[in-house]
Scaffold this active site. Structure first.
Site, mmCIF file in Angstrom:
data_model
loop_
_atom_site.group_PDB
_atom_site.id
_atom_site.type_symbol
_atom_site.label_atom_id
_atom_site.label_comp_id
_atom_site.label_asym_id
_atom_site.label_seq_id
_atom_site.Cartn_x
_atom_site.Cartn_y
_atom_site.Cartn_z
ATOM 1 N N LYS A 23 0.795 -1.127 -0.010
ATOM 2 C CA LYS A 23 -0.195 -0.178 0.147
ATOM 3 C C LYS A 23 0.915 1.198 0.132
ATOM 4 C CE LYS A 23 -2.744 0.499 3.426
ATOM 5 N NZ LYS A 23 -2.570 1.960 4.178
ATOM 6 N N ARG A 28 2.777 5.878 -3.250
ATOM 7 C CA ARG A 28 4.034 6.691 -3.721
ATOM 8 C C ARG A 28 4.186 6.667 -5.318
ATOM 9 N NH1 ARG A 28 4.071 5.666 1.392
ATOM 10 N NH2 ARG A 28 5.624 6.817 3.074
ATOM 11 N N GLY A 96 -5.074 7.613 5.077
ATOM 12 C CA GLY A 96 -4.135 8.555 5.847
ATOM 13 C C GLY A 96 -3.047 8.877 5.175
ATOM 14 N N ARG A 124 -9.003 11.853 12.101
ATOM 15 C CA ARG A 124 -7.395 11.612 12.364
ATOM 16 C C ARG A 124 -6.659 12.923 12.340
ATOM 17 N NH1 ARG A 124 -5.500 6.618 8.974
ATOM 18 N NH2 ARG A 124 -3.887 6.663 10.369
ATOM 19 N N GLN A 171 4.578 9.276 7.406
ATOM 20 C CA GLN A 171 3.989 9.983 6.737
ATOM 21 C C GLN A 171 4.289 11.514 6.960
ATOM 22 O OE1 GLN A 171 -0.152 8.849 8.020
ATOM 23 N NE2 GLN A 171 0.037 6.930 6.857
ATOM 24 N N ASP A 317 2.020 -1.322 11.769
ATOM 25 C CA ASP A 317 0.818 -1.561 11.190
ATOM 26 C C ASP A 317 0.191 -3.277 11.440
ATOM 27 O OD1 ASP A 317 0.274 0.935 10.130
ATOM 28 O OD2 ASP A 317 0.865 0.214 8.176
ATOM 29 N N ARG A 348 -6.413 1.579 17.896
ATOM 30 C CA ARG A 348 -6.089 -0.147 17.535
ATOM 31 C C ARG A 348 -5.862 -0.735 19.074
ATOM 32 N NH1 ARG A 348 -3.372 -0.003 11.970
ATOM 33 N NH2 ARG A 348 -5.087 -0.080 10.625
ATOM 34 N N ARG A 394 -7.384 -3.972 9.133
ATOM 35 C CA ARG A 394 -6.672 -4.857 9.885
ATOM 36 C C ARG A 394 -6.913 -5.436 11.233
ATOM 37 N NH1 ARG A 394 -2.508 -3.562 6.378
ATOM 38 N NH2 ARG A 394 -1.750 -1.611 6.062
HETATM 39 C C1 S3P Z 1 2.487 4.716 6.024
HETATM 40 C C2 S3P Z 1 3.109 4.992 7.323
HETATM 41 C C3 S3P Z 1 2.639 4.673 8.993
HETATM 42 C C4 S3P Z 1 1.531 3.354 8.624
HETATM 43 C C5 S3P Z 1 0.465 3.702 7.324
HETATM 44 C C6 S3P Z 1 1.397 3.906 6.026
HETATM 45 C C7 S3P Z 1 3.305 5.330 4.906
HETATM 46 O O1 S3P Z 1 1.927 5.746 9.243
HETATM 47 O O2 S3P Z 1 0.966 3.235 9.722
HETATM 48 O O3 S3P Z 1 -0.195 2.664 7.258
HETATM 49 O O4 S3P Z 1 2.826 4.686 4.029
HETATM 50 O O5 S3P Z 1 3.924 6.224 5.204
HETATM 51 P P1 S3P Z 1 2.755 6.823 10.199
HETATM 52 O O6 S3P Z 1 3.642 7.362 9.489
HETATM 53 O O7 S3P Z 1 1.899 7.784 10.525
HETATM 54 O O8 S3P Z 1 3.375 5.824 11.659
#
Ligand code: S3P
Length: 440
Positions: A23, A28, A96, A124, A171, A317, A348, A394
């Site tokens: 994912k 990206r 997110g 969020r 993120q 995750d 979670r 999940r």
């Molecule tokens: C992700 C970063 C993670 C992860 C999310 C995907 C990403 O979140 O939990 O499912 O693709 O950069 P955080 O960076 O907020 O921890």
């Protein structure tokens, strides 16, 4: 949203399967492909709702994208300055990652954008991205720190900053690096602990110079991206449910093909091995800048552990699945340093503790983790019964795997969002040996 899983107790997992594409890398691939000069061909793309939301957003921003069809997507890049403003809000759905990375990418554009999401995403936290972006000169409005997010053209343009993140978040890091492409000078992000580095790797593949100095990642603004071919490996976060299922179900012997084993993502393997799991990593090789391997997992008795906090961001995750493994271990498992789990697609920690208790397992939530009293020595670890997934993909898949060690049927309510990250979960799980049935 009323979909549910009904899973008969017992069984084992066997055979050789490939779970859908990663994912994080799928999101990206569209974003960087769109900003590149030339055509980016993607294979192994995740055809789940989250990654499709990203495709739709970029179409709305004027990018022509073919597919997805059988995991193939073609992105006709428009270059760093080729996006066009959309006349309507950009819908990130449940994703997110899409929203936070888009905040960074859109903050430096000469047009206005509004980002919206579904009920879960609308709750969020977005300040973690909005605040450092504002320090770069961005103009961002949120509703009390949550979506909708409105991005206005930055009057004097963006400028690079040096930012130490208060939480370990890929993120946030990625959003700032994407904004950094549009910023004057250098943008540096310092991580408190290593987080997934797909953005840095992929930017490098697209010809952008990204440097790393210990916990600091930097890039200079204005660098063009050149289109490349991308092969998206299978998502280790989706494989995790099968790693746990095969580890806990006696007689299991399952192989997972072409799984991404980027070292910033393999905490789940390390944690399961510390618990006694039998996982073999075979045929490791590099595909398009990301390490990939075949994972063979066989059932083995698990023991409770104190999860090393430094492994938490590398398995963030995978905790819904890991909590199920802990319930099937002999002795107590203690998770700390995982407060970020409270701001995922659901809380979670709260939701998993509630579900484990509903299935007869002792689970106590703490502000930053959980204490689980494993029942590994007993035949039926879980009592069977109903659990609520709270629309979190999940959570639904983790409790589906619990049925392998249950004395009665498990019904998982509110499981529709499994399609955000794992389209076809039911049929793949059934093919591997889980007695699962989806019901509307
Ligand atoms: C992700 C970063 C993670 C992860 C999310 C995907 C990403 O979140 O939990 O499912 O693709 O950069 P955080 O960076 O907020 O921890």
């Amino acid at each position: 949203m009323s979909r549910r899983f009904r899973i008969a107790p017992g069984g084992r997992l066997a055979g050789s399967i490939r779970v859908p594409g990663d994912k994080s890398i799928s999101h990206r691939s569209i974003m960087l492909g769109a900003l590149a000069q030339g055509t980016t061909e993607v294979t192994g793309f995740l055809e789940g709702a989250d990654a499709i939301s990203t495709i739709e957003v970029f179409r709305a921003l004027g990018v022509s994208i073919d597919g997805p069809r059988a995991g193939r997507v073609t992105v006709h890049g428009v270059g760093l300055h080729g996006l066009r403003g959309a006349a309507y809000p950009l819908d990130c759905g449940n994703a997110g990652t899409a929203m936070r990375l888009l905040m960074g990418l859109l903050a430096g554009q000469p047009f206005e954008s509004t980002l919206v999401g579904d009920e879960s995403l609308s709750k969020r936290p977005m300040r973690r991205v909005a605040e450092p972006l504002a320090a770069m000169g961005a103009r961002i409005e949120t509703r009390d720190g949550c979506p909708p997010v409105r991005l206005l053209p930055a009057a004097g343009g963006l400028h690079g900053i040096r930012y130490a993140m208060p939480m370990a978040s890929a993120q946030v890091k990625s959003a700032l690096l994407l904004a950094g492409l549009y910023a004057a000078g250098e943008t540096t992000v310092i991580e408190p602990a290593p987080t997934r580095d797909h953005t840095e790797r992929m930017l490098g593949g697209f010809g952008v110079a990204v440097s790393r100095d210990g916990p600091a990642v930097s890039l200079r603004g204005g660098q063009p991206l050149r289109a490349v071919a991308l092969d998206v490996p299978a998502d280790i976060s989706s494989a995790a449910f099968f790693l746990v299922g095969a580890a806990i179900a006696a007689g299991s012997d399952l192989t997972l093909q072409h799984v991404g084993i980027n070292p910033t993502r393999t905490g789940v393997i390390d944690i399961l091995r510390l618990m006694g799991a039998d996982i073999e990593v075979r045929h490791a090789r590099e595909v398009g800048g990301e390490p990939v391997a075949e994972l063979r997992v066989r059932a083995a008795p698990l023991r409770g552990i104190e999860v090393p906090p430094e492994l938490v961001p590398l398995a963030i995750d995978e905790f819904p699945a890991l909590f199920v493994a802990a319930a099937c271990a002999e002795g107590r498992t203690v998770v700390t340093g995982a407060a970020e789990l409270r701001v995922k697609e659901s809380d979670r920690i709260a939701v998993m503790a509630e579900g484990l208790r509903a299935l007869g397992v002792g689970a106590t939530s703490t502000p930053d983790g959980m204490v689980i009293e494993g029942r590994g020595g007993e035949a039926g670890v879980f009592s069977g019964g109903s659990v609520a997934a709270h629309a979190d993909h999940r959570i639904a898949m983790a409790f589906a795997m619990a049925a392998l060690r249950s004395s009665g049927e498990i019904v998982v309510h509110d499981s529709a969002n499994v399609a955000t990250s794992f389209p076809g979960f039911e049929s793949l799980a059934a093919a591997a040996g889980l007695a699962i049935e989806g019901q509307a």
